[in-house]
Design an enzyme around this catalytic site. Structure first.
Site, short mmCIF file in Angstrom:
data_model
loop_
_atom_site.label_atom_id
_atom_site.label_comp_id
_atom_site.label_asym_id
_atom_site.label_seq_id
_atom_site.Cartn_x
_atom_site.Cartn_y
_atom_site.Cartn_z
N GLU A 65 28.54 32.95 -1.32
CA GLU A 65 28.02 32.78 -0.19
C GLU A 65 27.16 33.57 0.55
O GLU A 65 26.32 33.33 1.27
CB GLU A 65 29.69 33.08 1.05
N HIS A 134 42.27 29.43 4.28
CA HIS A 134 41.55 28.05 4.26
C HIS A 134 41.57 27.21 5.54
O HIS A 134 41.08 26.14 5.62
CB HIS A 134 42.01 27.28 2.98
#
Length: 328
Positions: A65, A134
């Site tokens: 990321e 998540h």
């Protein structure tokens, strides 16, 4: 002013169409992210882009990321117009140094002589028994950072218009879309258009109470307003659309008219955008309020991984109805 269109497409396809228009119109635009061809990661929002524009402009990246976000910030400073997407907002945390210390700061530090026209797209992945790591929607984490704009479309029209506006902006925009909205359909013009960043939208006129909402809670607020109409309560629904900068002019004008307010945003209440909006409502409307401002938010708890607990955890139209009823 919302344009009229007889064509109806889904929220997910509206995002896809915005990508296509940007890639066709601007050779400096490119898309980069994890799972670009994977419906499990991105639904239909980037389907077919790589096949049409090639791997040099639509790139599937390794899971890093910080690296992909930093590369796009650098590319933006060099004159490109990148769109970097994170298929789960939870893991955008790993790129916070790049987003906050670099992307949000460079234009200011160079006295406006350098721009960073990067779109950082974070996808909210609520529910599905995926648990605390998540399922987060950390809107406030990005909304409090100077140098960032944060948009949060709730309709197919704005899903396309806000993405195109974000791409056209000269500095970083955090674009947050929600998987729970991907199949929602609505009118979307086929041509290029933009939705103004920083301007809320009154989706439903009302006289008794203002419901200020964002993301999927706009849909729930509209449903709640319809239910409350049967009780003789006229609800005005305000879609914030932008979480930074927030259009408090529209919000306060609505609350001044109705005298009551509910703020519905599916994020944690503690230090959240909903709490911030509630505080600003009190600041401008305290003497005219007929009841305390009510908040509809997530509990200050991590998301559960149980289907039954998820039904209790995530707010819905019934929560909005209850909050409105508390104002009488």
């Amino acid at each position: 002013m919302i344009q009229q269109s007889n064509r109806s497409i889904s929220y997910g396809l509206a995002i896809n169409e915005a990508h296509r228009i940007a890639l066709r119109n601007d050779s400096s635009c490119f898309v980069i992210g994890q799972g670009v061809n994977n419906p499990w990661f991105v639904g239909k929002t980037t389907t077919g882009l790589q096949a049409e524009f090639g791997e040099a402009r639509v790139m599937d990246t390794p899971i890093s990321e910080a690296a992909m976000t930093g590369a796009c910030i650098g590319a933006a400073m060099a004159g490109m117009h990148p769109i970097v997407f994170h298929p789960r907002m939870d893991f955008m945390y790993l790129a916070l140094d790049q987003i906050i210390n670099h992307g949000a700061s460079w234009s200011y530090m160079f006295n406006g002589n350098v721009h960073v026209p990067v779109v950082i797209r974070g996808i909210v992945n609520r529910g599905g028994e995926q648990g605390a790591q998540h399922s987060q929607s950390p809107f406030a984490v990005y909304s409090c950072i100077p140098g960032l704009k944060v948009v949060c479309p709730a309709t197919p029209y704005d899903a396309k218009g806000l993405l195109l506006a974000a791409i056209a902006d000269e500095n970083p925009v955090i674009y947050i879309d929600d998987r729970w909205l991907y199949d929602e359909e609505g009118p979307v013009p086929e041509e290029y258009y933009t939705t103004p960043i920083g301007k809320a939208n009154i989706l439903r006129q009302g006289t008794d109470i203002s419901i200020i909402a964002a993301s999927y809670m706009v849909k729930e607020a509209m449903a709640a307003a319809q239910l409350l109409q049967n009780e003789g309560i006229s609800c005005e629904v305000v879609d914030l659309r932008t979480l930074q900068p927030i259009d408090m002019v529209t919000v306060n004008h609505s609350v001044a008219k109705t005298g009551r307010a509910v703020v519905a945003i599916a994020e944690w209440e503690s230090c959240g955008v909903a709490s911030h909006v509630g505080r600003m409502i009190y600041e401008k409307n305290f003497r005219n309020l007929k009841a305390p401002v009510q908040l509809v938010t997530l509990p200050n708890l991590p998301a559960p991984a149980s289907h039954d607990l998820e039904k209790e955890y995530y707010p819905n139209r019934d929560c909005v109805v209850k909050a409105v009823q508390e104002c009488w």
